[in-house]
Design an enzyme around this catalytic site. Structure first.
Site, PDB file in Angstrom:
ATOM      1  N   LYS A  99      -2.467  -1.468  -3.689  1.00 52.71           N
ATOM      2  CA  LYS A  99      -3.261  -0.245  -3.619  1.00 52.71           C
ATOM      3  C   LYS A  99      -2.392   0.989  -3.699  1.00 52.71           C
ATOM      4  O   LYS A  99      -1.360   1.014  -3.040  1.00 52.71           O
ATOM      5  CB  LYS A  99      -4.006  -0.277  -2.284  1.00 52.71           C
ATOM      6  CG  LYS A  99      -4.907   0.873  -2.030  1.00 52.71           C
ATOM      7  CD  LYS A  99      -5.495   0.685  -0.669  1.00 52.71           C
ATOM      8  CE  LYS A  99      -6.370   1.876  -0.365  1.00 52.71           C
ATOM      9  NZ  LYS A  99      -6.695   1.945   1.023  1.00 52.71           N
TER      10      LYS A  99
ATOM     11  N   LYS B  49       0.853  -1.186   0.000  1.00 51.25           N
ATOM     12  CA  LYS B  49       0.000   0.000   0.000  1.00 51.25           C
ATOM     13  C   LYS B  49       0.889   1.235   0.000  1.00 51.25           C
ATOM     14  O   LYS B  49       1.742   1.393   0.867  1.00 51.25           O
ATOM     15  CB  LYS B  49      -0.909  -0.013   1.218  1.00 51.25           C
ATOM     16  CG  LYS B  49      -1.734   1.255   1.336  1.00 51.25           C
ATOM     17  CD  LYS B  49      -2.810   1.128   2.392  1.00 51.25           C
ATOM     18  CE  LYS B  49      -3.573   2.422   2.534  1.00 51.25           C
ATOM     19  NZ  LYS B  49      -4.637   2.318   3.520  1.00 51.25           N
TER      20      LYS B  49
END
Ligand code: PBG
Length: 331
Positions: free
Chosen positions: A255, A201
């Site tokens: 992400k 992330k």
């Protein structure tokens, strides 16, 4: 790669002549089965409170979240990911509301599982919706405390699974949290509860609209760059994933999505675990804004971007477009 043809004997265009032929030779296909629907819930009475920066997305009441679960079931969407908008009055520095077994998240999870038991429910493990400073972890003297945060996250995950969540998804990027959560789940008889780790992330400007959606935009002090990854890095993502896999992650998430397809491809090729991409709020907002101006064709862009995730190697996509895409795919 085995294609070695030469013009004029080989003419790649021959395979693109007609719709039936393009369908027959297509390598990657998007289906409703590939979608995880991201929804936002709030604990107000209103069934739908629109999120200005994300046209078409609303904060749902618990009742509306249950209806969404039924809608997912009808559309063949396998799972929903729930993100909470917490009343500012319930936020504090420790994010204690995250540990309330009768709080918004647990209540929504129970209502959704009651309404549609066959739809998977995934919840975020992180403190940012619950802290008055907007960070995912505990803050002391301007620093995010790793191990202290992991203790709270572990408790949060246990409470969520106890409420009926099928998948817990640590999105906080603290070190060691997957292992700690796995151990706590196992020790409490939840060997079958799944962990989808936000393994890679990045600290990203693409999360902007989400922070409005969950009401943490105004709260957030500083940025998240001491725990979320630097977007200049690739090898670091693979190290993060390797650690989470070793600690017991069942599924992996990358992400943001579209700007990180190289990471999706390397994670899938390198580990072979079920791998997902998150088409985040900023990606959603950009598509909606351009489409609203008539600058792009929303239907085609949605299907093209979602298929791009599949082409990069993702097994599925977390997206706010899930019901819209599932409806398009059904026609
Ligand atoms: C935080 C969290 C974020 C998102 C999901 N979980 C934002 C952040 O890290 O600041 C972003 C989702 C989106 O942008 O759609 N734990």
């Amino acid at each position: 790669m085995s294609y070695t043809g030469r013009y004029p004997a080989s003419r790649p265009r021959r395979l693109r002549q007609t719709d039936w032929l393009r369908r027959l030779t297509r390598e990657h296909r998007l289906g409703a089965d590939d979608l995880i629907w991201a929804i936002v819930v709030h604990d107000g009475a209103e069934d739908e409170v629109p999120v200005a920066a994300m046209p078409g997305v609303s904060r749902y009441s618990v009742r509306a979240a249950a209806a969404a679960a039924k809608r997912a079931e009808r559309l063949g969407i396998p799972a929903i990911a729930v993100f909470p908008h917490i009343d500012a009055a319930k936020k504090d520095a420790g994010g204690r509301e995250a540990l309330n077994p009768d709080g918004l998240v647990c209540t929504a999870v129970r209502a959704m599982k009651d309404a549609a038991p066959g739809v998977g429910v995934m919840v975020d493990v992180a403190l940012d919706p619950f802290t008055d400073h907007g960070h995912d972890g505990l803050l002391r003297d301007g620093r995010i405390l790793n191990d202290e945060t992991v203790k709270v996250l572990t408790e949060q995950a246990l409470i969520q699974v106890n409420a009926g969540a099928d998948i817990v998804a640590p999105s906080d990027m603290m070190d060691g949290r997957v292992g700690a959560i796995r151990a706590a789940l196992d020790a409490n008889g939840y060997q079958d509860a799944l962990i989808m780790s936000y393994a890679a992330k990045y600290a990203s400007a693409f999360y902007g609209p989400y922070r409005e959606a969950i009401g943490s935009a105004k709260a957030l002090q500083g940025d998240k760059r001491t725990y979320q990854m630097d977007y200049g890095n690739t090898d670091e993502a693979l190290r993060e994933v390797a650690m989470d896999v070793a600690e017991g992650a069942d599924m992996l998430l990358v992400k943001p999505g579209l700007a990180y397809l190289d990471i999706v491809a390397r994670v899938k090729a390198g580990f072979g675990l079920p791998t997902y991409a998150f088409q985040v709020s900023g990606e959603y907002a950009m598509i909606k804004a351009a489409a609203a101006n008539g600058w792009i064709d929303e239907q085609r862009i949605v299907l093209e971007t979602l298929t791009a995730f599949k082409r990069a190697g993702a097994d599925g996509v977390v997206t706010y477009f899930a019901p819209y895409a599932a409806e398009l795919l059904a026609t």
